[in-house]
Design a protein around this motif. Structure first.
Motif, PDB file in Angstrom:
ATOM      1  N   SER A  20       0.935  -1.216  -0.159  1.00  0.00           N
ATOM      2  CA  SER A  20      -0.042  -0.131   0.051  1.00  0.00           C
ATOM      3  C   SER A  20       0.627   1.232   0.058  1.00  0.00           C
ATOM      4  O   SER A  20       1.902   1.256   0.507  1.00  0.00           O
ATOM      5  N   ARG A 263      -3.029   2.793 -11.502  1.00  0.00           N
ATOM      6  CA  ARG A 263      -3.121   2.371 -10.207  1.00  0.00           C
ATOM      7  C   ARG A 263      -4.713   2.220  -9.922  1.00  0.00           C
ATOM      8  O   ARG A 263      -4.989   1.440  -8.957  1.00  0.00           O
ATOM      9  N   GLU A 281      -3.136   1.900  -4.355  1.00  0.00           N
ATOM     10  CA  GLU A 281      -3.436   3.292  -3.474  1.00  0.00           C
ATOM     11  C   GLU A 281      -4.106   2.832  -2.225  1.00  0.00           C
ATOM     12  O   GLU A 281      -4.730   1.639  -2.394  1.00  0.00           O
TER      13      GLU A 281
END
Length: 497
Positions: A20, A263, A281
């Motif tokens: 992350s 993303r 993300e």
């Protein structure tokens, strides 16, 4: 993050992870220290596995933001994708370990050390005698020298983006034999371990033409555990395959496929089985967490498309879809159908995503706000210190890191990150955020709140000065006047000359 196999022949032999956060953060994770100030801000959650536990063979499909525009890591348009490719196919004398420390890569380097400090700093590299380029030539001093000349900054024909460290080198020579390289620095350079990583062959670095254009789309000669395979720009994929001439331990994977996926689209690509490994993300990380939480549950999901619709809104939507206004009913019916389709797609993706596990780790990186003291008001050290004292670094860190669920920690050191051996908290040299102190420093430098900013002229003087010297020591503020109108007129003329 490991994908749980669902069927025979799936990517069971390919490790799949999710990491992350796309922002650089201010501390390292997973390293210990007896010094509390040197401890990392958070621990790693990466589920490491011993090499012998990993099966041989297979392919991993790894998401990147875009196909690299250049494979020359020292050009301005090089990016993270460039680094990912070059890290697999080119030599690096040192690599960063789990504690953020530069460690010698034994596949290329038997030894590297500073052997002299006076009168000049000299570093001696002893290369692995097995280290060869893919064309069979030994890696040697000629490659080091070509890279230094290209990156020294002395020849503007080379389109280099940075030359830090290389501009400190005075000469590079062959040592006692072909496996030794002597690098002499004109000025001491503490971060010498960062140089020659990656190292390009002299065929790339030897001339401006080959440097500027020869390594943008391909690398004809490599020397890593992987070699360049096919690049499909339509499918936005670049394939790395095992290097048959590799002298070190063979890679576990047969192939590594780098796929350009935005993303925002990565959760869907993971669910569809198009990716095995991806940075995501915070929104994508939330979807993975929701999928694990919702596994085995029944009923509609409490997140995703349509989840925020309240009972009252749902009732109004039904009423509009079944009302007498046909145009409004058609629009609402179409909107409801679109939402149902999105919910179905999202639900199916979530069912697949529960086979992934989310892993988090901090990076050996930081975000820095630098003040340019070479021109303008910031040439005055008091003004620079005032700006630094006025900024709340802790608040800036929190605004960036807290939304990611990461600890908000300021760096407090210009050279090392928390967890590294050289780390020490040096923030006392500057002092904590203090608005009153910042105002006092600005007042001492001649600035007054609400006053104008003097413009620097081409001759180095400022408006309101003569020959670089102030005619009067007045606060830098708007509306200042002199009782002597004649002198004011002369000063005004001088300031324009």
């Amino acid at each position: 993050m490991h994908r749980i196999p669902r069927r025979p022949g799936a990517t069971a032999r390919s490790a799949a992870f999710l990491v992350s956060g796309a922002l650089a953060v201010t501390a390292l994770a997973g390293c210990g220290s007896d010094d509390e100030a040197g401890k990392p801000a958070a621990r790693q959650d990466i589920a490491p596995a011993a090499r012998e536990q990993i099966k041989d063979g297979g392919t991993v499909r790894w998401a990147i933001d875009a196909l690299p525009q250049t494979l020359n890591a020292f050009q301005a348009d090089a990016d993270a994708s460039t680094t990912r490719v070059t890290g697999a196919v080119l030599p690096s004398m040192f690599r960063i370990d789990a504690q953020g420390r530069p460690v010698r890569d034994a596949d290329y380097l038997e030894k590297a050390e500073v052997i002299e400090t006076e009168p000049k700093q000299v570093v001696l590299y002893k290369l692995n005698q097995q280290a060869v380029w893919s064309d069979g030539r030994e890696i040697g001093a000629a490659d080091f020298a070509a890279q230094w000349r290209a990156l020294s900054g002395k020849d503007s024909a080379y389109w280099t983006a940075h030359n830090a460290g290389y501009d400190r080198i005075e000469k590079i020579e062959r040592g006692k034999n072909d496996l030794e390289v002597r690098v002499t620095f004109a000025k001491p350079y503490a971060d010498w371990r960062a140089l020659f990583s990656p190292l390009y062959p002299k065929d790339v670095m030897g001339t401006p033409d080959t440097f500027n254009e020869g390594a943008r789309r391909t690398l004809k000669v490599t020397a890593g555990p992987f070699a360049l395979g096919a690049t499909d720009r339509d499918a936005k994929r670049i394939t790395l395959k095992r290097n048959p001439r590799w002298w070190g331990r063979q890679p576990k994977l047969d192939q590594l496929v780098l796929a350009a996926v935005p993303r925002a689209e990565r959760p869907a690509a993971l669910a569809a089985g198009k990716l095995d490994l991806a940075d995501v993300e915070p929104g994508g990380a939330d979807r993975i967490a929701y999928a694990a939480r919702d596994q085995g549950s029944s009923g509609p999901l409490a997140h995703g498309p349509g989840a925020a619709l309240t009972p009252a809104e749902a009732t109004r939507s039904w009423a509009r879809a079944h009302g007498e206004d046909e145009e409004a009913a058609d629009e609402e019916t179409a909107a409801r159908a679109k939402t149902r389709k999105a919910v179905k797609k999202y639900t199916a993706e979530q069912a697949e995503l529960h086979g992934f596990r989310l892993r988090k780790s901090l990076e050996p990186a930081y975000t820095q706000l630098a003040l340019n003291g070479s021109s303008g008001p910031l040439t005055d050290e008091r003004v620079r210190r005032a700006v630094a004292r006025a900024i709340d670094r802790k608040q800036l860190a929190e605004s960036v890191l807290k939304p990611l669920g990461l600890p908000a920690t300021t760096v407090d050191n210009h050279l090392a990150l928390a967890g590294q051996a050289a780390y020490a908290d040096n923030s006392d040299a500057l002092g904590k955020q203090d608005t009153a102190e910042a105002r006092a420093l600005l007042a001492e430098a001649g600035w007054e709140r609400g006053g104008p900013v003097d413009e620097q002229k081409k001759d180095g003087t400022k408006d309101g000065t003569k020959d670089g010297k102030k005619d009067e020591e007045k606060p830098k503020t708007a509306g200042s006047t002199s009782d002597d109108s004649a002198k004011d007129s002369k000063d005004s003329k001088d300031s324009k000359d």
